[in-house]
Motif scaffolding. Structure first.
Motif, mmCIF file in Angstrom:
data_model
loop_
_atom_site.group_PDB
_atom_site.id
_atom_site.type_symbol
_atom_site.label_atom_id
_atom_site.label_comp_id
_atom_site.label_asym_id
_atom_site.label_seq_id
_atom_site.Cartn_x
_atom_site.Cartn_y
_atom_site.Cartn_z
ATOM 1 N N ALA A 293 -31.357 -39.016 -21.116
ATOM 2 C CA ALA A 293 -31.057 -40.442 -21.017
ATOM 3 C C ALA A 293 -32.122 -41.176 -20.211
ATOM 4 O O ALA A 293 -32.482 -42.314 -20.535
ATOM 5 C CB ALA A 293 -29.679 -40.640 -20.388
ATOM 6 N N GLU A 294 -32.665 -40.532 -19.168
ATOM 7 C CA GLU A 294 -33.711 -41.194 -18.388
ATOM 8 C C GLU A 294 -35.009 -41.293 -19.185
ATOM 9 O O GLU A 294 -35.729 -42.291 -19.079
ATOM 10 C CB GLU A 294 -33.958 -40.450 -17.077
ATOM 11 C CG GLU A 294 -34.966 -41.174 -16.190
ATOM 12 C CD GLU A 294 -35.075 -40.605 -14.801
ATOM 13 O OE1 GLU A 294 -35.678 -41.273 -13.935
ATOM 14 O OE2 GLU A 294 -34.561 -39.491 -14.574
ATOM 15 N N HIS A 295 -35.326 -40.294 -19.981
ATOM 16 C CA HIS A 295 -36.523 -40.387 -20.827
ATOM 17 C C HIS A 295 -36.366 -41.502 -21.858
ATOM 18 O O HIS A 295 -37.337 -42.206 -22.182
ATOM 19 C CB HIS A 295 -36.787 -39.055 -21.520
ATOM 20 C CG HIS A 295 -37.363 -38.010 -20.617
ATOM 21 N ND1 HIS A 295 -38.536 -38.193 -19.918
ATOM 22 C CD2 HIS A 295 -36.922 -36.760 -20.295
ATOM 23 C CE1 HIS A 295 -38.808 -37.111 -19.204
ATOM 24 N NE2 HIS A 295 -37.843 -36.234 -19.410
ATOM 25 N N GLN A 296 -35.160 -41.689 -22.371
ATOM 26 C CA GLN A 296 -34.914 -42.812 -23.279
ATOM 27 C C GLN A 296 -35.123 -44.136 -22.554
ATOM 28 O O GLN A 296 -35.655 -45.099 -23.118
ATOM 29 C CB GLN A 296 -33.481 -42.736 -23.826
ATOM 30 C CG GLN A 296 -33.199 -41.544 -24.718
ATOM 31 C CD GLN A 296 -33.739 -41.712 -26.127
ATOM 32 O OE1 GLN A 296 -34.431 -42.674 -26.426
ATOM 33 N NE2 GLN A 296 -33.421 -40.776 -27.008
ATOM 34 N N LEU A 297 -34.723 -44.203 -21.302
ATOM 35 C CA LEU A 297 -34.918 -45.406 -20.493
ATOM 36 C C LEU A 297 -36.409 -45.666 -20.269
ATOM 37 O O LEU A 297 -36.874 -46.815 -20.363
ATOM 38 C CB LEU A 297 -34.189 -45.244 -19.160
ATOM 39 C CG LEU A 297 -34.189 -46.438 -18.207
ATOM 40 C CD1 LEU A 297 -33.507 -47.640 -18.842
ATOM 41 C CD2 LEU A 297 -33.500 -46.068 -16.895
ATOM 42 N N ASN A 303 -41.806 -49.739 -24.236
ATOM 43 C CA ASN A 303 -41.757 -50.658 -25.377
ATOM 44 C C ASN A 303 -41.784 -52.117 -24.934
ATOM 45 O O ASN A 303 -42.279 -52.986 -25.669
ATOM 46 C CB ASN A 303 -40.512 -50.385 -26.212
ATOM 47 C CG ASN A 303 -40.682 -49.183 -27.131
ATOM 48 O OD1 ASN A 303 -41.783 -48.926 -27.617
ATOM 49 N ND2 ASN A 303 -39.610 -48.453 -27.377
ATOM 50 N N ILE A 304 -41.268 -52.403 -23.755
ATOM 51 C CA ILE A 304 -41.386 -53.758 -23.216
ATOM 52 C C ILE A 304 -42.848 -54.111 -23.003
ATOM 53 O O ILE A 304 -43.303 -55.219 -23.311
ATOM 54 C CB ILE A 304 -40.584 -53.897 -21.908
ATOM 55 C CG1 ILE A 304 -39.081 -53.779 -22.178
ATOM 56 C CG2 ILE A 304 -40.891 -55.234 -21.224
ATOM 57 C CD1 ILE A 304 -38.237 -53.844 -20.926
ATOM 58 N N GLY A 305 -43.618 -53.160 -22.454
ATOM 59 C CA GLY A 305 -45.043 -53.386 -22.265
ATOM 60 C C GLY A 305 -45.761 -53.644 -23.577
ATOM 61 O O GLY A 305 -46.629 -54.526 -23.664
ATOM 62 N N ALA A 306 -45.404 -52.898 -24.623
ATOM 63 C CA ALA A 306 -46.029 -53.109 -25.933
ATOM 64 C C ALA A 306 -45.665 -54.474 -26.490
ATOM 65 O O ALA A 306 -46.502 -55.156 -27.100
ATOM 66 C CB ALA A 306 -45.598 -52.000 -26.888
ATOM 67 N N ASN A 358 -39.250 -59.919 -30.619
ATOM 68 C CA ASN A 358 -39.517 -58.508 -30.356
ATOM 69 C C ASN A 358 -39.410 -58.193 -28.866
ATOM 70 O O ASN A 358 -38.916 -57.119 -28.474
ATOM 71 C CB ASN A 358 -40.906 -58.141 -30.862
ATOM 72 C CG ASN A 358 -40.982 -58.104 -32.378
ATOM 73 O OD1 ASN A 358 -39.968 -57.902 -33.044
ATOM 74 N ND2 ASN A 358 -42.181 -58.295 -32.923
ATOM 75 N N LEU A 359 -39.870 -59.112 -28.021
ATOM 76 C CA LEU A 359 -39.774 -58.888 -26.580
ATOM 77 C C LEU A 359 -38.313 -58.892 -26.126
ATOM 78 O O LEU A 359 -37.900 -58.045 -25.316
ATOM 79 C CB LEU A 359 -40.560 -59.961 -25.834
ATOM 80 C CG LEU A 359 -40.537 -59.876 -24.302
ATOM 81 C CD1 LEU A 359 -41.053 -58.522 -23.829
ATOM 82 C CD2 LEU A 359 -41.350 -61.009 -23.690
ATOM 83 N N ARG A 360 -37.541 -59.833 -26.638
ATOM 84 C CA ARG A 360 -36.119 -59.862 -26.279
ATOM 85 C C ARG A 360 -35.414 -58.596 -26.750
ATOM 86 O O ARG A 360 -34.548 -58.057 -26.055
ATOM 87 C CB ARG A 360 -35.463 -61.095 -26.895
ATOM 88 C CG ARG A 360 -35.882 -62.418 -26.239
ATOM 89 C CD ARG A 360 -35.237 -63.596 -26.932
ATOM 90 N NE ARG A 360 -35.603 -64.857 -26.283
ATOM 91 C CZ ARG A 360 -35.265 -66.051 -26.736
ATOM 92 N NH1 ARG A 360 -34.547 -66.159 -27.849
ATOM 93 N NH2 ARG A 360 -35.642 -67.139 -26.097
ATOM 94 N N TYR A 361 -35.781 -58.125 -27.931
ATOM 95 C CA TYR A 361 -35.192 -56.877 -28.440
ATOM 96 C C TYR A 361 -35.545 -55.706 -27.538
ATOM 97 O O TYR A 361 -34.681 -54.860 -27.234
ATOM 98 C CB TYR A 361 -35.687 -56.619 -29.859
ATOM 99 C CG TYR A 361 -35.196 -55.321 -30.453
ATOM 100 C CD1 TYR A 361 -33.926 -55.233 -31.009
ATOM 101 C CD2 TYR A 361 -35.999 -54.187 -30.451
ATOM 102 C CE1 TYR A 361 -33.466 -54.042 -31.551
ATOM 103 C CE2 TYR A 361 -35.552 -52.992 -30.973
ATOM 104 C CZ TYR A 361 -34.282 -52.925 -31.527
ATOM 105 O OH TYR A 361 -33.839 -51.743 -32.050
ATOM 106 N N ALA A 362 -36.813 -55.646 -27.093
ATOM 107 C CA ALA A 362 -37.232 -54.554 -26.221
ATOM 108 C C ALA A 362 -36.479 -54.603 -24.896
ATOM 109 O O ALA A 362 -36.056 -53.561 -24.366
ATOM 110 C CB ALA A 362 -38.741 -54.618 -25.988
ATOM 111 N N ARG A 363 -36.300 -55.791 -24.350
ATOM 112 C CA ARG A 363 -35.570 -55.914 -23.091
ATOM 113 C C ARG A 363 -34.093 -55.565 -23.264
ATOM 114 O O ARG A 363 -33.491 -54.917 -22.399
ATOM 115 C CB ARG A 363 -35.712 -57.338 -22.553
ATOM 116 C CG ARG A 363 -37.107 -57.632 -21.965
ATOM 117 C CD ARG A 363 -37.264 -59.087 -21.620
ATOM 118 N NE ARG A 363 -38.521 -59.339 -20.914
ATOM 119 C CZ ARG A 363 -39.040 -60.538 -20.711
ATOM 120 N NH1 ARG A 363 -38.393 -61.625 -21.176
ATOM 121 N NH2 ARG A 363 -40.180 -60.681 -20.066
ATOM 122 N N ALA A 364 -33.505 -56.002 -24.380
ATOM 123 C CA ALA A 364 -32.102 -55.659 -24.636
ATOM 124 C C ALA A 364 -31.929 -54.157 -24.831
ATOM 125 O O ALA A 364 -30.936 -53.563 -24.388
ATOM 126 C CB ALA A 364 -31.590 -56.417 -25.865
#
Length: 466
Positions: A293-297, A303-306, A358-364
């Protein structure tokens, strides 16, 4: 430095100088108490306890038959094979994504044949040969988009490894519990057969007394009910044993040899007993599912950085070094060298909210992964606490159930002797029979619970994988 090595060196320099627009990661605070629960349900630690995550399963499961069954399952179980294949898929995806950081160097050769009436040679025929090596549309990762996508893929790979480890830990526990369930059902079958024999003798005695006019038909019917109940339980236990064996065969992925199957509930422990009764909540971080779960986090964080980097110019480079000549034999001679460099930059101006979405999706997604991680920690804490609570009272319960069974056994022998001597009515013996039967079943259930509790505690604390 020659021209052939210029492009890789330039690529490496630009890659090392790239920005990283991913948020700085900090491990979230654990949403659970710092230590295991305390209270009357929890035992007090004694002696030197082993650490489950550092204890190999071969050392923890001390019954050789059970150990052989587990080893067979780790080789043949299909679910574990799927988990291993998932790891290989994630590894391949990570390697493919990582390759995007570096330019793809390719070679190209061409030949052009043309015939024109205006040729200076007078023949009208011109042959042009060319060969080159270079890169095509390589993205210079100045803002870390490709690098963050690579890190996200790497974290997904790490998560798949931990998911595989979690699958192995769960499989080991499932195998152990299924093996113990079969052992308990074999014991239950033995108890039912022993009591059927005893109840049958009582039924024969009651019928003989009825034939002499000493006992009533009611007493015969009462003796018959106890005998028939034991017969029914024999049939049920026989079915359960067969189903237990089928479950073990499915879990192991093959037919378990008869020598490795239990014939009764083992008298001693099938596992090590000195597991810790209290531990800091940080020990949960070694559980494979929580690590996954932490690796998924971490992947979501990358992905936020991308997604952030997509707001900045995307710079690409196409370049080539080569040679050209009018004859194939002169292709690699001096004087025909060619080179080309074609950098390009693309800056999003109006994308109708695509990058913002895309950024909002990454943050969500990050928020969802954070909640998943915290839920995994809470679930792990609850599972350990439940197992510790069960363990804390198990010794007292087992002692009480053993004393109850022993007393019921003595009471049954006394009541049967008094019935045979004509001192007590059969109803007293009937009650003693049923009390003994229930006591035997309850003691067996308690022994099974104690054994499976050790397995669950080992699994909940992370379990060794070696």
């Amino acid at each position: 430095m020659n021209r052939i090595t210029l492009f890789p060196a330039l690529a490496l320099a630009l890659t090392l100088a790239a920005c990283d627009m991913a948020p700085k990661y900090a491990r979230p605070a654990l949403p659970v108490p710092d230590a295991s629960p305390q209270g009357p349900s929890y035992a007090v630690g004694e002696g030197v306890a082993i650490v489950p995550a550092e204890t190999a399963w071969k050392d923890f499961f001390v019954d050789p038959r059970l150990a052989r069954v587990i080893e067979t399952a780790l080789i043949h179980n299909r679910d574990l094979r799927v988990a291993v294949a998932n790891v290989e898929q994630a590894r391949a995806q990570y390697k493919a994504r990582r390759a995007d950081i570096f330019p793809t160097i390719g070679a190209n050769g061409s030949a052009t044949y043309q015939d024109t009436p205006f040729s200076q040679a007078g023949s009208g025929r011109t042959d042009i040969y060319a060969a080159s090596v270079g890169v095509s549309a390589w993205e210079i990762d100045l803002f870390g988009r490709v690098r963050n996508l690579t890190q996200a893929a790497q974290e997904q790979y790490f998560a798949s490894v931990e998911n595989r480890n979690a699958a192995q830990t769960a499989l080991i526990a499932e195998i152990a519990n299924a093996w113990l369930a079969m052992a308990a059902d074999q014991e239950r079958l033995k108890i039912a057969r022993d009591l059927e024999k005893a109840f049958g003798q009582t039924l024969d005695l009651t019928r003989a007394r009825f034939a002499k006019g000493i006992a009533s038909e009611l007493e015969v019917r009462q003796a018959q009910t106890s005998y028939d109940q034991a017969r029914s339980d024999i049939a049920q236990a026989t079915t359960l044993v067969a189903q237990d064996q089928n479950a073990l065969n499915l879990l192991t992925g093959t037919t378990v040899p008869a020598d490795d199957l239990p014939t009764a509930m083992p008298e001693g422990d099938v596992t090590l007993a000195n597991l810790p009764v209290d531990l800091p909540s940080t020990a949960l971080l070694r559980r494979p599912d929580i690590m996954a779960a932490e690796h998924q986090l971490l992947s979501a964080n990358a992905n936020i950085g991308a997604a952030r980097a997509a707001f900045f110019p995307k710079i690409s480079l196409t370049a080539a070094l080569g040679t050209m000549s009018l004859g194939l034999s002169n292709l690699f001679k001096s004087g025909g060298d060619t080179w080309s460099v074609a950098p390009s930059a693309t800056l999003p101006i109006f994308d109708f909210g695509r990058n913002q979405g895309n950024l909002r999706y990454a943050r969500a997604t990050y928020d969802a992964m954070l909640a998943t991680y915290e839920k995994s920690v809470q679930t792990g804490f609850r599972e350990v606490a439940d197992a510790l609570a069960r363990r804390g009272t198990m010794t007292a319960q087992l002692e009480a159930q053993t004393s109850l069974r022993d007393s019921a056994r003595v009471g049954y022998r006394l009541s049967e002797a008094r019935f045979r001597a004509g001192i007590d009515a059969f109803l007293t013996t009937l009650d003693a029979q049923r009390t003994l039967y229930n006591a035997e079943q309850s003691l067996l259930a308690t022994r099974l619970t104690r054994a499976t509790n050790m397995v669950e505690l080992y699994r909940a604390m992370g379990g060794g994988l070696r």
